[in-house]
Design a protein around this motif. Sequence first.
Motif, PDB file in Angstrom:
ATOM      1  N   ASP A 288      -0.309  17.149   3.818  1.00  0.00           N
ATOM      2  CA  ASP A 288      -0.116  18.220   4.222  1.00  0.00           C
ATOM      3  C   ASP A 288       0.086  19.183   3.351  1.00  0.00           C
ATOM      4  O   ASP A 288       0.048  19.228   1.970  1.00  0.00           O
ATOM      5  N   TYR A 289       0.567  20.494   3.512  1.00  0.00           N
ATOM      6  CA  TYR A 289       1.152  21.403   2.960  1.00  0.00           C
ATOM      7  C   TYR A 289       2.244  20.203   1.350  1.00  0.00           C
ATOM      8  O   TYR A 289       2.559  20.729   0.209  1.00  0.00           O
ATOM      9  N   ARG A 290       3.181  19.768   2.630  1.00  0.00           N
ATOM     10  CA  ARG A 290       3.919  18.873   1.162  1.00  0.00           C
ATOM     11  C   ARG A 290       4.042  17.397   1.630  1.00  0.00           C
ATOM     12  O   ARG A 290       4.336  17.175   2.276  1.00  0.00           O
ATOM     13  N   PRO A 291       3.582  16.496   1.042  1.00  0.00           N
ATOM     14  CA  PRO A 291       2.723  15.455   1.272  1.00  0.00           C
ATOM     15  C   PRO A 291       3.723  14.427   1.295  1.00  0.00           C
ATOM     16  O   PRO A 291       5.035  14.715   0.526  1.00  0.00           O
ATOM     17  N   ARG A 292       3.812  13.574   1.972  1.00  0.00           N
ATOM     18  CA  ARG A 292       4.492  12.101   2.439  1.00  0.00           C
ATOM     19  C   ARG A 292       3.672  11.426   2.231  1.00  0.00           C
ATOM     20  O   ARG A 292       2.548  11.219   2.657  1.00  0.00           O
ATOM     21  N   ARG A 293       4.134  10.336   1.681  1.00  0.00           N
ATOM     22  CA  ARG A 293       3.941   8.553   1.468  1.00  0.00           C
ATOM     23  C   ARG A 293       4.958   7.631   2.046  1.00  0.00           C
ATOM     24  O   ARG A 293       6.177   8.101   2.255  1.00  0.00           O
ATOM     25  N   HIS A 294       3.898   7.179   2.638  1.00  0.00           N
ATOM     26  CA  HIS A 294       4.722   5.922   3.066  1.00  0.00           C
ATOM     27  C   HIS A 294       4.441   4.816   2.169  1.00  0.00           C
ATOM     28  O   HIS A 294       3.306   4.745   1.578  1.00  0.00           O
ATOM     29  N   ILE A 295       4.910   4.015   2.419  1.00  0.00           N
ATOM     30  CA  ILE A 295       4.802   2.359   1.380  1.00  0.00           C
ATOM     31  C   ILE A 295       5.212   1.323   2.194  1.00  0.00           C
ATOM     32  O   ILE A 295       5.884   1.419   3.630  1.00  0.00           O
ATOM     33  N   ILE A 296       3.831   0.617   2.906  1.00  0.00           N
ATOM     34  CA  ILE A 296       3.910  -0.081   3.099  1.00  0.00           C
ATOM     35  C   ILE A 296       3.612  -1.981   2.710  1.00  0.00           C
ATOM     36  O   ILE A 296       2.756  -1.638   2.213  1.00  0.00           O
TER      37      ILE A 296
ATOM     38  N   TYR B 277       0.457  -1.377  -0.114  1.00  0.00           N
ATOM     39  CA  TYR B 277       0.067  -0.193   0.053  1.00  0.00           C
ATOM     40  C   TYR B 277       0.719   1.444  -0.471  1.00  0.00           C
ATOM     41  O   TYR B 277       2.245   1.341   0.434  1.00  0.00           O
ATOM     42  N   ILE B 278       0.187   2.285  -0.581  1.00  0.00           N
ATOM     43  CA  ILE B 278       1.545   3.411  -0.803  1.00  0.00           C
ATOM     44  C   ILE B 278      -0.285   4.451  -0.166  1.00  0.00           C
ATOM     45  O   ILE B 278      -0.940   4.150  -0.219  1.00  0.00           O
ATOM     46  N   THR B 279       0.264   5.124   1.042  1.00  0.00           N
ATOM     47  CA  THR B 279      -0.453   5.902   1.349  1.00  0.00           C
ATOM     48  C   THR B 279      -0.110   7.560   1.807  1.00  0.00           C
ATOM     49  O   THR B 279       1.705   7.374   1.534  1.00  0.00           O
ATOM     50  N   GLU B 280      -0.890   9.006   1.556  1.00  0.00           N
ATOM     51  CA  GLU B 280      -0.156  10.020   1.564  1.00  0.00           C
ATOM     52  C   GLU B 280      -1.155  11.066   2.203  1.00  0.00           C
ATOM     53  O   GLU B 280      -1.862  10.994   2.807  1.00  0.00           O
TER      54      GLU B 280
END
Length: 94
Positions: free
Chosen positions: A18-26, A12-15
């Motif tokens: 925020d102003y500067r989006p961060r992505r997390h790869i799970i 999964y990728i979540t985003e």
Amino acid sequence: MDIFTQDICWIYITESKDYRPRRHIIFCPDGEQSSSVEQRMLQGERLVYSRRFDNTFDALAHKLMLERLSYATLSGLICKQTARITPTYNKPTI
């Protein structure tokens, strides 16, 4: 755990929004996906990518590849998958 056995895993990728989006790869084995993804969504993130794999090795290799991609390339991959799974309807012409 034998990484070559036949078992279902998800990437999964979540985003963040925020102003500067961060992505997390799970990486999630089949039984754990709801808790991992739900936790991120409760923190205000949205799910932008999901992919199912039939064995752990392929899932972990895909996760490693995603982690090495540039932000722009990963964005393109997410857009392609979204376009593939989202049906497009032609509006009737009058």
